[in-house]
Design an enzyme around this catalytic site. Structure first.
Site, mmCIF file in Angstrom:
data_model
loop_
_atom_site.group_PDB
_atom_site.id
_atom_site.type_symbol
_atom_site.label_atom_id
_atom_site.label_comp_id
_atom_site.label_asym_id
_atom_site.label_seq_id
_atom_site.Cartn_x
_atom_site.Cartn_y
_atom_site.Cartn_z
ATOM 1 N N TYR A 1 0.825 -1.202 0.000
ATOM 2 C CA TYR A 1 0.000 0.000 0.000
ATOM 3 C C TYR A 1 0.864 1.258 0.000
ATOM 4 O O TYR A 1 2.076 1.185 0.211
ATOM 5 C CB TYR A 1 -0.968 -0.007 1.192
ATOM 6 C CG TYR A 1 -0.344 0.309 2.533
ATOM 7 C CD1 TYR A 1 0.496 -0.599 3.175
ATOM 8 C CD2 TYR A 1 -0.583 1.527 3.165
ATOM 9 C CE1 TYR A 1 1.065 -0.298 4.403
ATOM 10 C CE2 TYR A 1 -0.025 1.836 4.401
ATOM 11 C CZ TYR A 1 0.801 0.918 5.010
ATOM 12 O OH TYR A 1 1.376 1.211 6.222
ATOM 13 N N ARG B 1 8.285 4.090 -4.583
ATOM 14 C CA ARG B 1 8.335 3.084 -3.513
ATOM 15 C C ARG B 1 7.331 1.960 -3.782
ATOM 16 O O ARG B 1 7.605 0.799 -3.489
ATOM 17 C CB ARG B 1 8.080 3.724 -2.144
ATOM 18 C CG ARG B 1 8.262 2.704 -1.012
ATOM 19 C CD ARG B 1 8.185 3.356 0.355
ATOM 20 N NE ARG B 1 6.900 3.986 0.576
ATOM 21 C CZ ARG B 1 6.630 4.786 1.610
ATOM 22 N NH1 ARG B 1 7.570 5.026 2.503
ATOM 23 N NH2 ARG B 1 5.449 5.333 1.748
ATOM 24 N N LYS C 1 6.445 -2.162 1.920
ATOM 25 C CA LYS C 1 5.272 -1.553 2.579
ATOM 26 C C LYS C 1 4.058 -2.466 2.415
ATOM 27 O O LYS C 1 3.172 -2.210 1.585
ATOM 28 C CB LYS C 1 5.026 -0.149 2.003
ATOM 29 C CG LYS C 1 4.109 0.705 2.876
ATOM 30 C CD LYS C 1 4.201 2.151 2.459
ATOM 31 C CE LYS C 1 3.126 3.017 3.089
ATOM 32 N NZ LYS C 1 3.162 3.152 4.534
ATOM 33 N N GLU D 1 11.676 2.296 14.596
ATOM 34 C CA GLU D 1 10.829 3.377 14.090
ATOM 35 C C GLU D 1 9.521 3.388 14.870
ATOM 36 O O GLU D 1 9.301 2.559 15.752
ATOM 37 C CB GLU D 1 10.576 3.209 12.587
ATOM 38 C CG GLU D 1 9.884 1.905 12.232
ATOM 39 C CD GLU D 1 9.748 1.655 10.739
ATOM 40 O OE1 GLU D 1 9.635 2.625 9.974
ATOM 41 O OE2 GLU D 1 9.733 0.476 10.347
ATOM 42 N N LEU E 1 10.845 1.028 7.377
ATOM 43 C CA LEU E 1 10.286 1.505 6.114
ATOM 44 C C LEU E 1 11.068 2.744 5.671
ATOM 45 O O LEU E 1 11.385 3.595 6.502
ATOM 46 C CB LEU E 1 8.804 1.867 6.273
ATOM 47 C CG LEU E 1 8.163 2.233 4.933
ATOM 48 C CD1 LEU E 1 7.883 0.976 4.124
ATOM 49 C CD2 LEU E 1 6.885 3.009 5.127
HETATM 50 N N1 PLP Z 1 7.481 3.733 9.087
HETATM 51 C C1 PLP Z 1 6.363 3.000 9.065
HETATM 52 C C2 PLP Z 1 6.345 1.689 9.765
HETATM 53 C C3 PLP Z 1 5.217 3.473 8.385
HETATM 54 O O1 PLP Z 1 4.091 2.731 8.370
HETATM 55 C C4 PLP Z 1 5.263 4.741 7.759
HETATM 56 C C5 PLP Z 1 4.112 5.279 7.047
HETATM 57 O O2 PLP Z 1 3.089 4.652 6.911
HETATM 58 C C6 PLP Z 1 6.466 5.471 7.815
HETATM 59 C C7 PLP Z 1 7.557 4.935 8.479
HETATM 60 C C8 PLP Z 1 6.587 6.827 7.168
HETATM 61 O O3 PLP Z 1 6.684 6.718 5.762
HETATM 62 P P1 PLP Z 1 6.193 7.909 4.820
HETATM 63 O O4 PLP Z 1 6.972 9.109 5.210
HETATM 64 O O5 PLP Z 1 6.563 7.444 3.451
HETATM 65 O O6 PLP Z 1 4.737 8.065 5.043
#
Ligand code: PLP
Length: 284
Positions: free
Chosen positions: A32, A51, A148, A180, A204
């Site tokens: 997603y 991504r 993701k 994270e 991620l």
């Molecule tokens: N880390 C995780 C586990 C996430 O689920 C997300 C966003 O959904 C992020 C980091 C942040 O990613 P982004 O800046 O691309 O939204």
């Protein structure tokens, strides 16, 4: 009622359906993206599209549409739903097939679903003023967090635990270091140096992370991409998270202990301002 995109059709949300045999439903065999919308424009669309392709490639999943078509669908949903501020959620699954752990035949048609979520307070979230309270939990997710996927049960449990412990979110810890947040990347700032976990399979690769670190470096701030411990976080001056839906949001306490003054700090406020200014300019 919202208009939702499902496999080539724009449908009223109560008519938007996928099969019970869909592998997204049966195996979480799905990836997603979430892209934010400000002033009716997409923030960081190219990054999210890139991504998505990477996640699909890592899982040997077919890409249902080209990047140009994907942009067209995003724009069409913004128009049809009169979206000025909010999010677009996109999900691709390996499609519907007889239940089998083995991947189905490559010609199986992937499922593509997109829908909008209006969030009038996306930019002016109250959390920006108050700062977020974080608790730490062990990172019990699978080993390919750089893909993701929709396996979001553990992050969901983490947010429930955070809520039960009187906090807003959780940071996950593995081998003594913060990986994270449950749905965001995690950062601390000490003596002007921004520290955040390096990229790898453990986290991620946030699209917001990449942009914020680039802006920070352009503004002559020092950035260290390396693991940091909870103890180090507790002695930081400031802390924050980034994600497509929260942008840059201050963290003011971890496991009940104040970070710095216990109030949102100046460096984080500045980073949020730079990020929003730049991304608004680049919105499409
Ligand atoms: N880390 C995780 C586990 C996430 O689920 C997300 C966003 O959904 C992020 C980091 C942040 O990613 P982004 O800046 O691309 O939204």
């Amino acid at each position: 009622m919202r208009t939702v995109y499902v496999n080539g059709e724009y449908l009223p949300e109560d008519q938007a359906k996928v099969s019970v045999f869909d592998r997204g439903f049966l195996f979480a065999d799905a990836v997603y993206e979430v892209t934010s919308v400000l002033d009716g424009k997409l923030i960081s669309f190219p990054g999210h599209a890139a991504r998505l392709q990477r996640s699909l490639t890592e899982l040997e999943m077919a890409s249902p549409v080209s990047d140009a078509e994907l942009l067209e669908i995003h724009r069409e949903l913004i128009t049809r739903n009169d979206l000025t501020e909010g999010l677009i959620y996109l999900q691709v699954t390996r499609g519907a097939a007889d239940r089998d752990f083995l991947y189905p035949a490559p010609e199986t048609v992937p499922t593509l679903v997109l829908f909008t979520q209006a969030k009038p307070a996306l930019e002016h979230s109250p959390m920006v003023q108050t700062g977020m309270k974080i608790v730490t939990i062990p990172d019990r997710r699978w080993g390919r967090r750089d893909i993701k996927t929709t396996q979001l049960l553990y992050p969901s449990m983490g947010k429930m635990e955070a809520r039960a412990r009187g906090a807003d979110d959780a940071w996950m810890v593995e081998d003594g270091a913060v990986t994270e947040g449950t749905s965001n990347n995690a950062y601390i700032i000490k003596d002007g140096v921004i520290v955040t976990r390096h990229l790898g399979e453990e986290i991620l690769h946030g699209i917001t992370r990449k942009a914020v670190l680039a802006f920070a470096r352009e503004a002559q701030m020092k950035v260290e991409e390396r693991p940091f411990t909870v103890e180090e976080a507790l002695s930081a001056d400031e802390a924050f998270i980034t994600s497509a839906s929260s942008f840059v949001t201050p963290v003011v306490s971890i496991d009940g202990a104040d970070i710095g003054t216990g109030r949102p700090g100046k460096v984080v406020a500045r980073l949020r301002e730079i990020y929003l200014d730049e991304m608004r300019k680049a919105g499409i």
